[in-house]
Design a protein around this motif. Structure first.
Motif, PDB file in Angstrom:
ATOM      1  N   VAL A   1      32.597  76.548  45.243  1.00 26.33           N
ATOM      2  CA  VAL A   1      33.852  75.830  45.468  1.00 26.33           C
ATOM      3  C   VAL A   1      34.184  75.801  46.957  1.00 26.33           C
ATOM      4  CG1 VAL A   1      36.337  75.811  45.006  1.00 26.33           C
ATOM      5  CG2 VAL A   1      34.739  76.401  43.179  1.00 26.33           C
ATOM      6  N   ALA A   2      34.031  76.949  47.607  1.00 22.36           N
ATOM      7  CA  ALA A   2      34.333  77.028  49.039  1.00 22.36           C
ATOM      8  C   ALA A   2      33.437  76.086  49.834  1.00 22.36           C
ATOM      9  CB  ALA A   2      34.168  78.468  49.526  1.00 22.36           C
ATOM     10  N   ALA A   3      32.150  76.027  49.483  1.00 21.88           N
ATOM     11  CA  ALA A   3      31.216  75.139  50.182  1.00 21.88           C
ATOM     12  C   ALA A   3      31.601  73.672  49.969  1.00 21.88           C
ATOM     13  CB  ALA A   3      29.799  75.396  49.690  1.00 21.88           C
ATOM     14  N   LEU A   4      31.997  73.337  48.761  1.00 27.07           N
ATOM     15  CA  LEU A   4      32.377  71.953  48.470  1.00 27.07           C
ATOM     16  C   LEU A   4      33.670  71.570  49.190  1.00 27.07           C
ATOM     17  CD1 LEU A   4      31.563  71.739  44.649  1.00 27.07           C
ATOM     18  CD2 LEU A   4      30.252  70.776  46.556  1.00 27.07           C
ATOM     19  N   LEU A   5      34.608  72.488  49.276  1.00 22.62           N
ATOM     20  CA  LEU A   5      35.861  72.199  49.978  1.00 22.62           C
ATOM     21  C   LEU A   5      35.598  71.908  51.457  1.00 22.62           C
ATOM     22  CD1 LEU A   5      38.219  74.902  48.406  1.00 22.62           C
ATOM     23  CD2 LEU A   5      38.206  72.438  47.945  1.00 22.62           C
TER      24      LEU A   5
ATOM     25  N   ALA B   1      38.575  69.463  52.980  1.00 19.52           N
ATOM     26  CA  ALA B   1      39.844  69.783  52.329  1.00 19.52           C
ATOM     27  C   ALA B   1      40.811  70.410  53.321  1.00 19.52           C
ATOM     28  CB  ALA B   1      39.602  70.732  51.159  1.00 19.52           C
ATOM     29  N   THR B   2      42.075  70.076  53.182  1.00 12.94           N
ATOM     30  CA  THR B   2      43.108  70.648  54.034  1.00 12.94           C
ATOM     31  C   THR B   2      43.444  72.061  53.560  1.00 12.94           C
ATOM     32  OG1 THR B   2      44.919  69.841  52.655  1.00 12.94           O
ATOM     33  CG2 THR B   2      44.074  68.347  54.369  1.00 12.94           C
ATOM     34  N   ALA B   3      44.226  72.764  54.369  1.00  9.86           N
ATOM     35  CA  ALA B   3      44.628  74.117  53.992  1.00  9.86           C
ATOM     36  C   ALA B   3      45.416  74.094  52.678  1.00  9.86           C
ATOM     37  CB  ALA B   3      45.461  74.744  55.105  1.00  9.86           C
ATOM     38  N   GLU B   4      46.273  73.090  52.527  1.00  5.56           N
ATOM     39  CA  GLU B   4      47.064  72.963  51.289  1.00  5.56           C
ATOM     40  C   GLU B   4      46.154  72.697  50.090  1.00  5.56           C
ATOM     41  OE1 GLU B   4      50.721  70.229  49.464  1.00  5.56           O
ATOM     42  OE2 GLU B   4      50.096  70.026  51.565  1.00  5.56           O
ATOM     43  N   GLU B   5      45.151  71.859  50.278  1.00  3.58           N
ATOM     44  CA  GLU B   5      44.217  71.545  49.195  1.00  3.58           C
ATOM     45  C   GLU B   5      43.380  72.755  48.824  1.00  3.58           C
ATOM     46  OE1 GLU B   5      43.657  66.757  50.127  1.00  3.58           O
ATOM     47  OE2 GLU B   5      42.326  68.252  51.042  1.00  3.58           O
ATOM     48  N   ARG B   6      43.033  73.563  49.822  1.00  5.72           N
ATOM     49  CA  ARG B   6      42.279  74.787  49.540  1.00  5.72           C
ATOM     50  C   ARG B   6      43.123  75.765  48.719  1.00  5.72           C
ATOM     51  NH1 ARG B   6      37.665  76.021  52.515  1.00  5.72           N
ATOM     52  NH2 ARG B   6      36.999  74.341  53.929  1.00  5.72           N
ATOM     53  N   THR B   7      44.393  75.861  49.071  1.00  5.31           N
ATOM     54  CA  THR B   7      45.285  76.756  48.326  1.00  5.31           C
ATOM     55  C   THR B   7      45.389  76.324  46.864  1.00  5.31           C
ATOM     56  OG1 THR B   7      46.589  77.257  50.308  1.00  5.31           O
ATOM     57  CG2 THR B   7      47.637  77.638  48.176  1.00  5.31           C
ATOM     58  N   LYS B   8      45.508  75.021  46.646  1.00  8.67           N
ATOM     59  CA  LYS B   8      45.581  74.523  45.273  1.00  8.67           C
ATOM     60  C   LYS B   8      44.269  74.768  44.536  1.00  8.67           C
ATOM     61  CE  LYS B   8      46.709  70.512  42.432  1.00  8.67           C
ATOM     62  NZ  LYS B   8      47.217  69.119  42.398  1.00  8.67           N
ATOM     63  N   ALA B   9      43.150  74.597  45.232  1.00  8.02           N
ATOM     64  CA  ALA B   9      41.845  74.825  44.610  1.00  8.02           C
ATOM     65  C   ALA B   9      41.694  76.287  44.185  1.00  8.02           C
ATOM     66  CB  ALA B   9      40.733  74.438  45.571  1.00  8.02           C
ATOM     67  N   VAL B  10      42.186  77.198  45.000  1.00  7.91           N
ATOM     68  CA  VAL B  10      42.131  78.626  44.654  1.00  7.91           C
ATOM     69  C   VAL B  10      42.900  78.870  43.363  1.00  7.91           C
ATOM     70  CG1 VAL B  10      42.894  80.929  45.321  1.00  7.91           C
ATOM     71  CG2 VAL B  10      41.808  79.442  47.011  1.00  7.91           C
ATOM     72  N   ALA B  11      44.110  78.295  43.274  1.00  8.90           N
ATOM     73  CA  ALA B  11      44.934  78.496  42.081  1.00  8.90           C
ATOM     74  C   ALA B  11      44.255  77.922  40.838  1.00  8.90           C
ATOM     75  CB  ALA B  11      46.305  77.845  42.288  1.00  8.90           C
TER      76      ALA B  11
END
Length: 283
Positions: free
Chosen positions: A57-61, A66-76
């Protein structure tokens, strides 16, 4: 065991697919980034069949900018996808659509049911459930394992124990009066309705004969509601099994129908209790 898609995994997959498409990339680009041999692996991530490891997931982001906000949502979303839903062990002969219903119940927050003929499975006693399943198997060449189906039905009812899952059932008066298994079995079932109906997360209403025609009287309907933005789903029962309603407009129609029946045709819970008690006295 084959991987099972869940609503949480589907949300994560759809989110990753949206980021990929926004970046103008195709599955092959993601496959190369993750150094995989086939696009099918990423496809199963995006369809919700498999939960990808966080490193992927991290590699794809990063690949998708992906923005910082999008990364936060992806984590959730990734963390939610890792929460296992309780598994109900079903007999081998259980139809696919029924298996999907049981799995969907585990992910839902509320069920709204119209039951014109049979007491809903989530409210059945063991003896009542056994009679229903045994009767259904009489027309089959090979008798199914009735006890296994009954055990699975009772296991499903654990949903109602902690109060987080809400059930609103509208039962026809005919359902209350049909002598399934005889007077003793039916009395036990009706008394169970009176007991479980006292739970804060369970609402039971009855449509009396005097109400006349009502929406849903031609067949059972279960509407499942979910937390968050997930749309409601509907499941229709018929003698040969059941079917899911996929069209969002049709689901909304069924939801409106349920609201109309529960408000305009069915007795309030207190009136329903009186009706059930009257039927018990008559047995």
């Amino acid at each position: 065991m084959a991987a099972t898609p869940t609503r949480a995994k589907k949300r994560l997959g759809a989110y990753l697919r949206g980021l990929r498409e926004r970046a103008g990339l195709i599955l092959r680009d993601a496959t190369k980034e993750l150094r995989l041999s086939a696009d099918a692996v990423v496809s199963r991530y995006e369809s919700g069949h498999n939960r990808p490891p966080w490193s992927s997931v991290a590699a794809l982001l990063t690949l998708y900018d992906a923005t910082a906000e999008e990364r936060t949502k992806a984590v959730a979303l990734w963390e939610e996808a890792g929460v296992a839903t309780p598994q109900v062990r079903l007999p081998a002969g259980a139809p696919k659509t029924f298996r999907e219903l049981v799995r969907a119940e585990q992910e839902a927050s509320r069920a709204r049911i119209v039951a014109p003929v049979v007491v809903p499975g989530l409210l059945q006693t063991a003896n009542y459930a056994r009679e229903v399943h045994a009767s259904a198997q009489q027309s089959l060449d090979q008798a199914a394992n009735v006890d296994a189906f009954v055990a699975a039905r009772l296991e499903r009812q654990k949903l109602l124990e902690d109060g987080s899952f809400r059930l609103h059932a509208v039962l026809a008066e005919a359902t209350l009066r049909q002598l399934v298994g005889g007077a003793e079995v039916m009395r036990e079932q009706l008394e169970h309705l009176l007991t479980i109906g006292k739970k804060a997360n369970v609402t039971i209403q009855a449509v009396p004969f005097s109400a006349g025609a009502y929406g849903g009287m031609s067949g059972g309907c279960t509407i499942l509601d979910y937390d968050g933005d997930d749309p409601s789903t509907a499941y229709l029962e018929y003698p040969a099994g059941g079917a899911w309603v996929d069209n969002e407009g049709d689901v909304q129609h069924l939801s409106a129908m349920f609201t109309s029946v529960s408000k305009n045709k069915a007795l309030p819970p207190a009136g329903t209790v009186e009706l059930i008690r009257r039927v018990v006295r008559e047995l």
